[in-house]
Design a protein around this motif. Sequence first.
Motif, PDB file in Angstrom:
ATOM      1  N   CYS B 134       0.835  -1.212   0.000  1.00  0.00           N
ATOM      2  CA  CYS B 134       0.000   0.000   0.000  1.00  0.00           C
ATOM      3  C   CYS B 134       0.864   1.254   0.000  1.00  0.00           C
ATOM      4  O   CYS B 134       0.495   2.255  -0.623  1.00  0.00           O
ATOM      5  CB  CYS B 134      -0.953  -0.015   1.198  1.00  0.00           C
ATOM      6  SG  CYS B 134      -2.377  -1.094   0.925  1.00  0.00           S
ATOM      7  N   PHE B 135       1.999   1.195   0.670  1.00  0.00           N
ATOM      8  CA  PHE B 135       2.914   2.341   0.613  1.00  0.00           C
ATOM      9  C   PHE B 135       3.317   2.585  -0.839  1.00  0.00           C
ATOM     10  O   PHE B 135       3.239   3.713  -1.356  1.00  0.00           O
ATOM     11  CB  PHE B 135       4.153   2.072   1.471  1.00  0.00           C
ATOM     12  CG  PHE B 135       5.218   3.123   1.334  1.00  0.00           C
ATOM     13  CD1 PHE B 135       5.161   4.295   2.073  1.00  0.00           C
ATOM     14  CD2 PHE B 135       6.273   2.963   0.436  1.00  0.00           C
ATOM     15  CE1 PHE B 135       6.129   5.282   1.936  1.00  0.00           C
ATOM     16  CE2 PHE B 135       7.244   3.944   0.288  1.00  0.00           C
ATOM     17  CZ  PHE B 135       7.176   5.113   1.040  1.00  0.00           C
ATOM     18  N   ALA B 136       3.730   1.526  -1.517  1.00  0.00           N
ATOM     19  CA  ALA B 136       4.148   1.658  -2.912  1.00  0.00           C
ATOM     20  C   ALA B 136       2.985   2.096  -3.789  1.00  0.00           C
ATOM     21  O   ALA B 136       3.123   2.957  -4.666  1.00  0.00           O
ATOM     22  CB  ALA B 136       4.717   0.332  -3.409  1.00  0.00           C
ATOM     23  N   GLY B 137       1.824   1.518  -3.538  1.00  0.00           N
ATOM     24  CA  GLY B 137       0.648   1.855  -4.331  1.00  0.00           C
ATOM     25  C   GLY B 137       0.218   3.293  -4.131  1.00  0.00           C
ATOM     26  O   GLY B 137      -0.248   3.954  -5.074  1.00  0.00           O
ATOM     27  N   ALA B 138       0.369   3.791  -2.923  1.00  0.00           N
ATOM     28  CA  ALA B 138      -0.002   5.180  -2.649  1.00  0.00           C
ATOM     29  C   ALA B 138       0.877   6.126  -3.458  1.00  0.00           C
ATOM     30  O   ALA B 138       0.400   7.137  -4.000  1.00  0.00           O
ATOM     31  CB  ALA B 138       0.120   5.469  -1.154  1.00  0.00           C
ATOM     32  N   LEU B 139       2.162   5.805  -3.557  1.00  0.00           N
ATOM     33  CA  LEU B 139       3.057   6.598  -4.394  1.00  0.00           C
ATOM     34  C   LEU B 139       2.606   6.551  -5.853  1.00  0.00           C
ATOM     35  O   LEU B 139       2.540   7.578  -6.539  1.00  0.00           O
ATOM     36  CB  LEU B 139       4.479   6.023  -4.318  1.00  0.00           C
ATOM     37  CG  LEU B 139       5.378   6.538  -3.211  1.00  0.00           C
ATOM     38  CD1 LEU B 139       6.655   5.723  -3.174  1.00  0.00           C
ATOM     39  CD2 LEU B 139       5.714   8.005  -3.454  1.00  0.00           C
ATOM     40  N   LEU B 144      -0.043   8.773 -10.844  1.00  0.00           N
ATOM     41  CA  LEU B 144      -1.131   8.607 -11.818  1.00  0.00           C
ATOM     42  C   LEU B 144      -2.069   9.811 -11.796  1.00  0.00           C
ATOM     43  O   LEU B 144      -2.530  10.270 -12.841  1.00  0.00           O
ATOM     44  CB  LEU B 144      -1.915   7.318 -11.525  1.00  0.00           C
ATOM     45  CG  LEU B 144      -1.186   6.011 -11.822  1.00  0.00           C
ATOM     46  CD1 LEU B 144      -2.000   4.823 -11.296  1.00  0.00           C
ATOM     47  CD2 LEU B 144      -0.929   5.847 -13.324  1.00  0.00           C
ATOM     48  N   ARG B 145      -2.343  10.290 -10.592  1.00  0.00           N
ATOM     49  CA  ARG B 145      -3.251  11.435 -10.471  1.00  0.00           C
ATOM     50  C   ARG B 145      -2.742  12.628 -11.268  1.00  0.00           C
ATOM     51  O   ARG B 145      -3.523  13.338 -11.912  1.00  0.00           O
ATOM     52  CB  ARG B 145      -3.429  11.800  -8.990  1.00  0.00           C
ATOM     53  CG  ARG B 145      -4.386  12.957  -8.752  1.00  0.00           C
ATOM     54  CD  ARG B 145      -4.852  13.010  -7.316  1.00  0.00           C
ATOM     55  NE  ARG B 145      -5.673  11.842  -7.003  1.00  0.00           N
ATOM     56  CZ  ARG B 145      -5.920  11.410  -5.764  1.00  0.00           C
ATOM     57  NH1 ARG B 145      -5.399  12.042  -4.721  1.00  0.00           N
ATOM     58  NH2 ARG B 145      -6.691  10.347  -5.573  1.00  0.00           N
TER      59      ARG B 145
END
Lengths: 352, 352, 352, 352
Positions: B134-139, B144-145
Amino acid sequence: MPFNTGGITVTVAGESHAKALTVIIEGLGAGIKVDELEIYRFMQRRAPGKNRFSTPRSEPDRPVILSGIKNGFTTGSPISAMIENTNTRSQDYGSKLDIPRPGHADYPASVKFGQYFNFCGGGQFSGRLTAVLCFAGALAKQVLREKGIEVTAHISSIHGIKDKSYADGIEDVSRKEFPVISDDQGELMKAEIDSARLDGDSVGGSVECAATGMMPGVGDFLYGGIDGEIAKAVFAIPAVKGIEFGSGFGVCTMRGSENNDEFFMDGDTVRTRTNNHGGVLGGMTSGMPIIFNVAFKPTSSIAKKQNSVSLSERRNAELQVRGRHDPCIVPRAVPCVEAMCALVLLGKIKSE
Amino acid sequence: MPFNTGGITVTVAGESHAKALTVIIEGLGAGIKVDELEIYRFMQRRAPGKNRFSTPRSEPDRPVILSGIKNGFTTGSPISAMIENTNTRSQDYGSKLDIPRPGHADYPASVKFGQYFNFCGGGQFSGRLTAVLCFAGALAKQVLREKGIEVTAHISSIHGIKDKSYADGIEDVSRKEFPVISDDQGELMKAEIDSARLDGDSVGGSVECAATGMMPGVGDFLYGGIDGEIAKAVFAIPAVKGIEFGSGFGVCTMRGSENNDEFFMDGDTVRTRTNNHGGVLGGMTSGMPIIFNVAFKPTSSIAKKQNSVSLSERRNAELQVRGRHDPCIVPRAVPCVEAMCALVLLGKIKSE
Amino acid sequence: MPFNTGGITVTVAGESHAKALTVIIEGLGAGIKVDELEIYRFMQRRAPGKNRFSTPRSEPDRPVILSGIKNGFTTGSPISAMIENTNTRSQDYGSKLDIPRPGHADYPASVKFGQYFNFCGGGQFSGRLTAVLCFAGALAKQVLREKGIEVTAHISSIHGIKDKSYADGIEDVSRKEFPVISDDQGELMKAEIDSARLDGDSVGGSVECAATGMMPGVGDFLYGGIDGEIAKAVFAIPAVKGIEFGSGFGVCTMRGSENNDEFFMDGDTVRTRTNNHGGVLGGMTSGMPIIFNVAFKPTSSIAKKQNSVSLSERRNAELQVRGRHDPCIVPRAVPCVEAMCALVLLGKIKSE
Amino acid sequence: MPFNTGGITVTVAGESHAKALTVIIEGLGAGIKVDELEIYRFMQRRAPGKNRFSTPRSEPDRPVILSGIKNGFTTGSPISAMIENTNTRSQDYGSKLDIPRPGHADYPASVKFGQYFNFCGGGQFSGRLTAVLCFAGALAKQVLREKGIEVTAHISSIHGIKDKSYADGIEDVSRKEFPVISDDQGELMKAEIDSARLDGDSVGGSVECAATGMMPGVGDFLYGGIDGEIAKAVFAIPAVKGIEFGSGFGVCTMRGSENNDEFFMDGDTVRTRTNNHGGVLGGMTSGMPIIFNVAFKPTSSIAKKQNSVSLSERRNAELQVRGRHDPCIVPRAVPCVEAMCALVLLGKIKSE
């Protein structure tokens, strides 16, 4: 990117209307006995033109082995094989890709590759490329068999008509022309396909696959799980829209006490009484049969007129897909699923 | 093996009761603005102990960034972060792994790693490892945003109670404590969870995820398809048993004329009127929202007594799982699915 | 990208002045005995501040193992370790990178990463990152030792002063403070270093490495050769400018009849009488000792004033490098070469 | 394992006496103009039988493109090509591998693959496989040229006779039959080759390669350095025993103040006055020409009688190598070095 499943790497090239499809398989090692006739028989299971349930094209699909096999044994060098594309009717596809066919890769490919996309027959997105994957998979199956591991698949459903489930007993029906456990259900399925074909339409269905004889503990944690690797491999087959292991989407309506498969001693072997987990726990094999089910969409190429757009004129346009197409891809997909599963299992075993 | 999705590589280490979880993320490049508070907020969505629907452990799960980010921007060097394991009660697990817990990785891990398996809390197979994913995904989501791509997910069902589908409209419900579109259905889901909890049992469910704003043409043919990559990534989350894109397993009962999504011009944009294909055609993005649904099994750890075996004594044995466990993993799995999806999308975009 | 050598994957993160260096090692398997003290001793061989031939910084460089090792054995999960950066004097480097230091990565890094480059101490290009490579290499050496394989290196030359060659006998001099075979030559080398230090200058040299006990046949054809893998691995060490195997560049002036190493039976073992090939034939181990020699440039950081440019003002500018630096990197590079060699050998053995 | 250099993947299969050599190249993208005649001309530079300095075999080595190129442009699908082995005289090699040829891969290959090794002509370890690497490299060179990057190489020495160095000026001598800058030195080299040939012997030498036009900042830290990638790639060419960048092994006898290349402003471009670093700083391109030198051993196949062993009888044995062989491999190696360099540069650029 090549397809790497741990110890095995498969690299494929080809387009539906290119000169040939090519495959290079690395990692099998030397001294593996190769039964070329058996490979060919396996590949014939996905070949078109066998009966009225598949496309009338008659491709010999005879692979030419270019290196890596000598006198019936692997030499330890990468194995290379080629399948020539001989029976291609490019005229069915016109001179340029203008009106993308619904359900096909035409539109995103036209964005990605522009005018350079070799679009005839779907280019590299054609189901035809599974021919070389089946070549590779047939090799993997032969190696697995030597280790006591059998991979088999059957049509689990077509347009809602269901075959018996492997949950109730795994049966090898690969020698049947129409690979189902229950031939009665098979007749109903054929009727669905016939009905769609007469309507210029197509139908979807599913393929269930099982691997028996796998030792426990094969697979890695997180993104190295054997279920994830199988999923990725199976999505390489065009038309796949879903995959589920064991009870699959059925688990969404279950409680833990129902779904948990209890262990027991079967002689000196640890087994589970049920197999809701489909042979995979924590990304590793449990020793129980690996069982998974794959959803295939109806063939996208249908004879009915469809709405689409003209890419050159940026306007809506009608389309009538020509060419020869399967009203249902599912029967020919059965060996493809076996092939992809076999490649993953062998690669994972070799990387342990 | 590290998790490589084209342009992004994520490498994870850790065990439930090891000193810390570690993650290294490569490929993001320099100069990306990083909002650490936003990362932490995202990670809190999967953190335990928030309410009675999740385990009462209270882990701060605060990641410590060790390198690769300075003054709020990526430096271009790999990003490394660590989450310490502070609140582990190893005494719940005894001194050695003898009776494998049904539904868990215990048994295959014991075969694979023998006595060396750091089994407390499930070792490296623990759901706890999704914290660093999730840490990696949050980055990845932050990057992407910036490109106009949003990844969002919700609980699509729990024990048969269904939320509205993204097919009828994608809605960001990430700020809700219980992430469903229909709060009424959410109340019914909670009742199912409560009921299971009171019975010392657990329930399964599903998570639906959508990615909007993706340009068409991202993804490769065969084993490089974006659907296959997402599938592999999602199976990294413990308890996943199935994945389906768009109409998913529904395609098995459809005809081509129903399932094919017709193209039309929406201004100068090519779009499809329906999205049965779930945003993926031929392994490539179509420009329509990517939509997929993931099946989660009921939490394997239940309070009820279960049958299992004693590995040391090679006999059947009963087991009562201790420790603090979620009666339903689905709510906490929602950000995990977003994270894995975001990592794949970003990696694929970067490798185009 | 992680560093994959077949069966072993090493992923490193860190910058000279970041919070910590991190390393994750995958593929070692479970049940490997780990001697942490021995690892630390090995790492101390590259640590700075030991004597006047190395930089006066005193970094404890004590690695903290975060996961993957428990009670002195590998658990089968990836091994993660961290080395904190405690003794960093960022003030030596100013607030921004303006005048790139000749011989350093500063200039290309400033183009690649712009203002985001964490340039203090050279960022991720600092020799400091070899500390975690040495951690990984020390582990690999322990595993290799169990298989009867020893990897050892020595200073083969400094500023033209040569040690005896491994061609005349391999000797383990790792316990010496100044690792040379001939201590007399070592004294001359030290004099060269001292002389350079007093001049505010630095000197280059070379490191020779040998691996004994390797079985024949390890390595693959073409780009999978063990020599190519070792070469790539060794170039990971900053300041390396060349590598040669066996007679190396000496072969350029030889005839085939001189250079070919004739085979003979040594009891039942096939050996060669000479070892011009340096233990590698066709990318595979021959069973003879692997011997290679590595060129290290003089330390780029020298006290003398140098010409460079101001990147912000786009004009020529003078530079005086501050900070504490080795007048010769070669002594500290010796264990780094061993580490990279050991990682490749172990990875290649594991992937056979 | 396929050869991956970031954005480009090259997969090769083949054996000297197999049906064909195969290569699959991935990552070039769509719409790249391909000049097949130019590819063929490039490949002819390494083809045998051109003159008395190379083996008298006359292989057409005409590649057949099987997919990925249509109407002179890449389609975006992997490029596959095949070169048939037509002129192979297996009878020169006997029915089984018994007496390994000194300097060749025969002995380790016999250990690795046993009786299954397709040993005729050296199997997969034959220099013949560089033909398909040259095909791939020729493609890469065309793409690089479009970006203003030129890769060129020359014979830098044969048996001690040296050509001018690229340090004194890079010159493209690819159109010369004997690719040297100084034709006078070339005549002396030819005399050395002739002399060795008449003695039934062979000679070694070296190839220097340069790449101009590279932008700064391409390459990654540690094991991702562009120098390490080039080194690994170049060791794929049989007979390579060493590689050095810029001043190479010369740095061992230099001081930092001599070796450091000072920066200066050349107009608005940052350049160095000297190029001891060979265009690579910290694993990244500096913008200066990449220059490296490669050592090639004398051809292992010589006509002189040599000592070896009988593997079947486990005794010493004499060997007289038959077949047609180059007395010096260096002239034909020149395009191979260019090819491997070009593939790495393009792959690295594409992965930035």
